[in-house]
Write an enzyme that holds these catalytic residues in place. Structure first.
Site, PDB file in Angstrom:
ATOM      1  N   LYS A  59       0.847  -1.203   0.000  1.00 23.49           N
ATOM      2  CA  LYS A  59       0.000   0.000   0.000  1.00 23.49           C
ATOM      3  C   LYS A  59       0.879   1.247   0.000  1.00 23.49           C
ATOM      4  O   LYS A  59       2.086   1.158   0.278  1.00 23.49           O
ATOM      5  CB  LYS A  59      -0.927  -0.024   1.219  1.00 23.49           C
ATOM      6  CG  LYS A  59      -0.190  -0.020   2.550  1.00 23.49           C
ATOM      7  CD  LYS A  59      -1.141  -0.285   3.714  1.00 23.49           C
ATOM      8  CE  LYS A  59      -0.388  -0.361   5.024  1.00 23.49           C
ATOM      9  NZ  LYS A  59      -1.240  -0.854   6.129  1.00 23.49           N
ATOM     10  N   TYR A 103      16.262  29.326  10.219  1.00 29.56           N
ATOM     11  CA  TYR A 103      15.055  30.046  10.611  1.00 29.56           C
ATOM     12  C   TYR A 103      14.824  29.938  12.117  1.00 29.56           C
ATOM     13  O   TYR A 103      14.994  28.863  12.712  1.00 29.56           O
ATOM     14  CB  TYR A 103      13.832  29.432   9.923  1.00 29.56           C
ATOM     15  CG  TYR A 103      13.705  29.763   8.460  1.00 29.56           C
ATOM     16  CD1 TYR A 103      13.508  31.068   8.022  1.00 29.56           C
ATOM     17  CD2 TYR A 103      13.739  28.742   7.508  1.00 29.56           C
ATOM     18  CE1 TYR A 103      13.362  31.345   6.664  1.00 29.56           C
ATOM     19  CE2 TYR A 103      13.590  29.018   6.159  1.00 29.56           C
ATOM     20  CZ  TYR A 103      13.404  30.323   5.744  1.00 29.56           C
ATOM     21  OH  TYR A 103      13.256  30.596   4.415  1.00 29.56           O
TER      22      TYR A 103
HETATM   23  C1  LIG Z   1      -0.490  -1.970   6.645  1.00 28.76           C
HETATM   24  C2  LIG Z   1      -1.099  -3.247   7.062  1.00 28.76           C
HETATM   25  C3  LIG Z   1      -0.299  -4.358   7.348  1.00 28.76           C
HETATM   26  C4  LIG Z   1       1.214  -4.296   7.378  1.00 28.76           C
HETATM   27  O1  LIG Z   1       1.625  -3.785   8.610  1.00 28.76           O
HETATM   28  P1  LIG Z   1       3.188  -3.652   8.973  1.00 28.76           P
HETATM   29  O2  LIG Z   1       3.201  -3.182  10.361  1.00 28.76           O
HETATM   30  O3  LIG Z   1       3.730  -2.623   8.024  1.00 28.76           O
HETATM   31  O4  LIG Z   1       3.775  -4.987   8.748  1.00 28.76           O
HETATM   32  C5  LIG Z   1      -0.920  -5.550   7.649  1.00 28.76           C
HETATM   33  N1  LIG Z   1      -2.278  -5.642   7.678  1.00 28.76           N
HETATM   34  C6  LIG Z   1      -3.076  -4.589   7.430  1.00 28.76           C
HETATM   35  C7  LIG Z   1      -4.536  -4.746   7.500  1.00 28.76           C
HETATM   36  C8  LIG Z   1      -2.521  -3.357   7.123  1.00 28.76           C
HETATM   37  O5  LIG Z   1      -3.302  -2.305   6.874  1.00 28.76           O
END
Ligand SMILES: *Cc1c(COP(=O)(O)O)cnc(C)c1O
Length: 356
Positions: free
Chosen positions: A35, A252
């Site tokens: 994702k 800054y």
């Molecule tokens: C993002 C996600 C994962 C992966 O999680 P990590 O901590 O990056 O391994 C697994 N399951 C779901 C439903 C997620 O949204």
């Protein structure tokens, strides 16, 4: 010459980190979570580098379809599932699996069934309280899913809120097991933290996210100690050096004052590249391979660093903001966040260079 910043993506790291998960969960299928454009690493790039993946999990339907069009033939799962019934024919056509986490999705499957049955992951809420059916609603939801004929297969799913912390998965596992007692279906429960720390969660299918990219899911265990290698190294160079006297301030808001005469290096990297503006004075940076720290506020296009430990540094000296030699988790901890956020925030203006 162009601005010297780039993100280097080491393709071999994906296979290496995937193998770490396979060794941790030897009996499970490992879905690589891609994702958010593969946590900033490029979904097509990760798919190309990881043909051995048992499957991919993502959120964005167009990314899932592109994986199919690229020729990936194994499982692809949408972690939030579909948002409207009009997406169901696309899922059926491309054999994309969907999570089913709410009453509205169930109703869409009943009222507007896809042209062919789709693989479904029935999501149960075991304490995260974001997505999923409450434990007592799980069996009625399962029965409706089985009855409507829209499911080609059903996997039971949950997502842990505290697999990475001291609370662990005990309470969530108890809720899951109580909610699904007597049901014999495949399960998908574990994220990276549960893959690495909680074998009882492994079951048939696990979902590997952050560890695939070489960062740690834990606050108190380094990626290196878990055998993980960083896939992304954010590299740049010094574009200016300033010799300043004692009492001079930098950047800054004048948040850094030189305690003595010192050299300040100016790095071509700022928050518009994805470097966290919240990183305070003292955040680690490598210059010429030597560890030093930021001095002064992060600005849009530049950060400033203390060159005291690197007297030979000059314009053009190489800088590592995070990655090989400097764990992203350390930089994230200084900035009050996690490696996940830094990876995902890599800005589109930063060129990506692949290395083997
Ligand atoms: C993002 C996600 C994962 C992966 O999680 P990590 O901590 O990056 O391994 C697994 N399951 C779901 C439903 C997620 O949204």
């Amino acid at each position: 010459m162009s601005r010297p910043i780039h993100a280097e993506i080491r393709l071999a790291a994906f296979g290496r980190n995937y193998a770490v998960a396979k060794r941790a969960a030897p009996g499970s299928r490992v879905l690589a979570v891609v994702k958010a454009n593969a946590y900033g690493h490029g979904i097509a790039r990760v798919a190309r580098a990881l043909p051995q993946a048992d499957g991919f999990a993502t959120l964005e339907l167009d990314g899932a379809v592109r994986l199919r069009e690229q020729g990936f033939a194994k499982e692809i799962l949408l972690l939030e599932g579909f948002f409207e019934a009009g997406e169901l024919p696309v899922l059926a056509h491309h054999r994309i699996a969907t999570s089913v986490h709410c009453e509205e999705q169930l109703r869409m499957l009943e009222v507007n069934p896809p042209p062919a049955p789709v693989d479904c992951y029935l999501k149960i809420n075991t304490g995260m309280n974001r997505l999923g059916f409450m434990p007592e609603a799980a069996i009625p939801a399962l029965e409706r899913l089985q009855a409507c004929g829209a499911a080609r297969s059903i996997t039971l799913m949950t997502h842990f809120a505290t697999a990475d912390g001291p609370e662990g998965v005990h309470e969530a596992m108890n809720r899951f097991e109580a909610a699904t007692r007597g049901v014999s279906l495949p399960r998908s429960l574990a994220n990276s933290a549960a893959i690495l720390a909680h074998p009882r969660t492994h079951a048939e299918t696990v979902r590997l996210g952050i560890a695939l990219y070489g960062a740690t899911p834990f606050a108190d265990r380094s990626a290196e100690s878990l055998g993980l290698a960083p896939a992304m190294t954010l590299r740049s160079r010094l574009i200016s050096v300033q010799d300043i006297g004692p009492g001079e301030h930098v950047g800054y808001g004048a948040t850094f004052f030189a305690p003595h005469a010192m050299r300040i290096g100016v790095v071509a990297c700022g928050y518009a590249d994805g470097y966290p503006r919240h990183a305070p004075n003292g955040t680690p940076v490598l210059v010429d391979g030597v560890r030093t720290v930021t001095a002064g506020r992060v600005s849009m296009d530049m950060i400033t660093v203390d060159l005291t430990p690197v007297p030979a540094a000059r314009i053009g000296s190489p800088v590592v903001l995070w990655g090989e030699g400097l764990p992203i988790d350390e930089v994230a901890a200084h900035a009050g966040t996690v490696g996940y956020e830094l990876m995902c925030a890599l800005a589109p203006r930063v060129p990506v260079v692949e290395v083997a």
